[in-house]
Design an enzyme around this catalytic site. Structure first.
Site, mmCIF file in Angstrom:
data_model
loop_
_atom_site.group_PDB
_atom_site.id
_atom_site.type_symbol
_atom_site.label_atom_id
_atom_site.label_comp_id
_atom_site.label_asym_id
_atom_site.label_seq_id
_atom_site.Cartn_x
_atom_site.Cartn_y
_atom_site.Cartn_z
ATOM 1 N N CYS A 142 0.822 -1.211 0.000
ATOM 2 C CA CYS A 142 0.000 0.000 0.000
ATOM 3 C C CYS A 142 0.855 1.259 0.000
ATOM 4 O O CYS A 142 0.626 2.178 -0.804
ATOM 5 C CB CYS A 142 -0.949 -0.012 1.195
ATOM 6 S SG CYS A 142 -0.150 -0.339 2.784
ATOM 7 N N HIS A 222 -2.367 4.988 6.813
ATOM 8 C CA HIS A 222 -1.012 5.527 6.922
ATOM 9 C C HIS A 222 -1.046 7.009 6.550
ATOM 10 O O HIS A 222 -1.886 7.445 5.750
ATOM 11 C CB HIS A 222 -0.060 4.824 5.954
ATOM 12 C CG HIS A 222 -0.040 3.331 6.075
ATOM 13 N ND1 HIS A 222 0.352 2.677 7.222
ATOM 14 C CD2 HIS A 222 -0.347 2.357 5.179
ATOM 15 C CE1 HIS A 222 0.285 1.363 7.024
ATOM 16 N NE2 HIS A 222 -0.143 1.147 5.796
#
Length: 339
Positions: A142, A222
């Site tokens: 990711c 994140h």
């Protein structure tokens, strides 16, 4: 139209999302999903009327006892599939590839595995064409996906000199928060660069990028902070126009109340996205600053969703059903509601 028959090994955080995305494609057919669990997670697949397979006969017995209808084992799923997307946990997938190779079945792994397991790492906007008709690829993680999307956009505009990024990494997946993760602390990754920078360079060796990472006690996403040295003095509009060349970058604004990852998540839930998924990189437009030849920006990465469109594109590339990467990206975007 001949549809590609896709099997999914591992029906967890990524696997269930890939399964739903495959079902939405008019050039793919979901053969089934395979797992080892007998709890609510795989029962969700049954509720969706997806064909369920057990990893082997021992797990088949357990799952059948739990009332889960089983179509067969992993070998049976492989035999019926043109391609397997392996969504099993880190290091497990690498142990499965001998089965795929033995049956001459194409396969896709994800960023938890090493590049060497497939010899090719995939990011749709970077190297789609290089994956056409390969036997296997690895969709990068990711964070690496987000790095490639953003820095490649700057590179296309001939703005990128070098980039330095700090990643604030979620501690664990949301559904596993009760099992571990970290609490009341922050844990810096020991190595600089952290693995994401070198991983991005596997896909594009020309990228001059260094990353550092810190695990923080939250699970939603994140957060990245980037300082980029540009090749020349540029305006903010030039930078924004460069980012707009990626259909998988979305601009958000702090001044509109999107001040945190939880508010961003809420917006995508309100948009009707399944699980509130954000397939795009969400860059704060009103935080972005350009000073001479230096660029500063921040963005959020949905660790559970960003690789889903990449995986769909990788299926098309490996099977050769679409030779044009831009056409595949557009088709995937439309099916997933990426505007």
């Amino acid at each position: 139209m001949k549809k590609v028959k896709v099997g999914i090994n591992g029906y967890g955080v990524i696997g269930k999302r890939v399964a739903d995305a495959v079902v939405l494609q008019n050039d793919m057919e979901l053969v089934g999903v395979c797992d080892i669990v007998s709890d609510w997670r795989i029962k969700m697949a049954v509720d969706k009327e997806l064909p369920v397979y057990a990893f082997d006969d021992a797990f088949k017995k357990e799952m059948t006892t739990a009332g889960i209808p089983i179509e067969g084992n992993l070998d049976d799923l492989i035999a019926q599939s043109d391609l397997i997307v392996d969504c099993t946990p880190k290091s497990i997938a690498a142990k499965n590839i001998e089965k795929y190779k033995a049956s001459n079945t194409k396969f896709i792994l994800h960023g938890g595995e090493k590049h060497e397991t497939t010899g090719h790492s995939f990011s749709a906007e970077n190297n789609y064409e290089s994956a056409i008709n390969l036997d296997a690829t690895r969709v990068v993680s990711c964070n690496t996906t987000s790095i490639l999307r953003t820095l490649t956009a700057l590179k296309r505009a001939d703005l990128l000199d070098y980039a330095r990024g700090t990643l604030l990494r979620r501690a664990t997946d949301p559904w596993e928060s009760h099992l571990g993760g970290i609490m009341n602390t922050m844990v810096p990754e020991r190595d600089i660069p952290s693995h994401q920078g070198p991983d991005a360079q596997i896909v594009d060796p020309e990228l001059n990028v260094i990353t550092s990472a810190i695990k923080v006690p939250q699970t939603l996403s994140h957060l990245h902070y980037w300082n980029v040295k540009l090749k020349k003095h540029a305006t903010k509009d030039e930078v924004l126009n460069a980012f707009k060349t990626s259909s998988r970058i979305k601009f958000i604004n702090y001044d509109e109340g999107l001040v945190s990852n939880n508010t961003i998540k809420e917006m995508f839930l309100d948009m009707g996205r399944p699980w509130g998924d954000m397939y795009e990189v969400a860059i704060w437009e009103d935080m972005l600053k350009v000073q001479g030849d230096e660029l500063f920006y921040a963005y959020v990465v949905d660790n559970q969703a960003i690789v889903i469109p990449e995986t769909i594109d990788a299926i098309r590339a490996l099977t050769g059903i679409e030779k044009d990467g831009a056409k595949s990206i557009a088709k995937t975007n439309e099916s997933l509601g990426i505007i």
